[in-house]
Design a protein around this motif. Sequence first.
Motif, PDB file in Angstrom:
ATOM      1  N   GLN A  62       5.471   1.644  -2.504  1.00  0.00           N
ATOM      2  CA  GLN A  62       4.182   1.172  -2.746  1.00  0.00           C
ATOM      3  C   GLN A  62       4.122   0.142  -1.453  1.00  0.00           C
ATOM      4  OE1 GLN A  62       1.433   1.739  -4.540  1.00  0.00           O
ATOM      5  NE2 GLN A  62       0.259   0.227  -3.260  1.00  0.00           N
ATOM      6  N   ALA A  63       5.096  -0.536  -0.998  1.00  0.00           N
ATOM      7  CA  ALA A  63       5.209  -1.486  -0.110  1.00  0.00           C
ATOM      8  C   ALA A  63       5.374  -0.851   1.145  1.00  0.00           C
ATOM      9  CB  ALA A  63       6.553  -2.425  -0.318  1.00  0.00           C
ATOM     10  N   ALA A  64       5.857   0.303   1.361  1.00  0.00           N
ATOM     11  CA  ALA A  64       5.613   1.125   2.557  1.00  0.00           C
ATOM     12  C   ALA A  64       4.387   1.595   2.812  1.00  0.00           C
ATOM     13  CB  ALA A  64       6.624   2.234   2.448  1.00  0.00           C
ATOM     14  N   SER A  65       3.942   2.185   1.889  1.00  0.00           N
ATOM     15  CA  SER A  65       2.413   2.307   1.964  1.00  0.00           C
ATOM     16  C   SER A  65       1.200   1.532   2.121  1.00  0.00           C
ATOM     17  CB  SER A  65       1.871   3.351   0.561  1.00  0.00           C
ATOM     18  OG  SER A  65       1.660   2.367  -0.422  1.00  0.00           O
ATOM     19  N   GLU A  66       1.774   0.373   2.066  1.00  0.00           N
ATOM     20  CA  GLU A  66       0.768  -0.788   2.499  1.00  0.00           C
ATOM     21  C   GLU A  66       1.018  -1.393   3.933  1.00  0.00           C
ATOM     22  OE1 GLU A  66       1.057  -3.422  -0.746  1.00  0.00           O
ATOM     23  OE2 GLU A  66      -0.108  -2.246  -2.183  1.00  0.00           O
ATOM     24  N   GLY A  67       2.091  -0.590   4.544  1.00  0.00           N
ATOM     25  CA  GLY A  67       2.547  -1.074   5.990  1.00  0.00           C
ATOM     26  C   GLY A  67       3.442  -2.215   5.963  1.00  0.00           C
ATOM     27  N   ALA A  93       6.087   9.355  -1.409  1.00  0.00           N
ATOM     28  CA  ALA A  93       4.668   9.304  -1.231  1.00  0.00           C
ATOM     29  C   ALA A  93       4.183   7.982  -0.383  1.00  0.00           C
ATOM     30  CB  ALA A  93       4.173   9.158  -2.819  1.00  0.00           C
ATOM     31  N   GLY A  94       4.968   7.065  -0.472  1.00  0.00           N
ATOM     32  CA  GLY A  94       4.571   5.862   0.187  1.00  0.00           C
ATOM     33  C   GLY A  94       5.057   6.131   1.839  1.00  0.00           C
ATOM     34  N   VAL A  95       5.965   6.566   1.782  1.00  0.00           N
ATOM     35  CA  VAL A  95       6.651   6.885   3.140  1.00  0.00           C
ATOM     36  C   VAL A  95       5.869   7.812   3.788  1.00  0.00           C
ATOM     37  CG1 VAL A  95       8.749   7.849   4.616  1.00  0.00           C
ATOM     38  CG2 VAL A  95       8.947   6.198   2.671  1.00  0.00           C
TER      39      VAL A  95
END
Length: 104
Positions: A62-67, A93-95
């Motif tokens: 999730q942190a990855a998906s938010e940049g 999914a986030g990556v």
Amino acid sequence: LMRGVSNRGLVVLLHLQANQTRGGEGLVSVASALRLWRMPNLRHLSLRDSGVADEGMCALGQAASEGRLQKLQSLDVGHNPLIGKMGMKGFMAGVSEGGLPGLK
């Protein structure tokens, strides 16, 4: 540690290593701090053999998906048998949304 991260942040933190500890159990808190830009310069995160589980991997995704992991260059979550399909699916999914451009 996480109380300090949550309140003030660790803007100069480049490396976070908690190998062979129970530190991975706190990956949800680490991911929350990352999502709040409390560790904006983190380059290396190593939680090998540290109790990382599905929930933590999903939170990291999730942190990855938010940049929020734009500067992360290395990630080690090896030897964490509690990471299952759900955790890897959530992380990937986030990556896949462009979350780790600097990963080597």
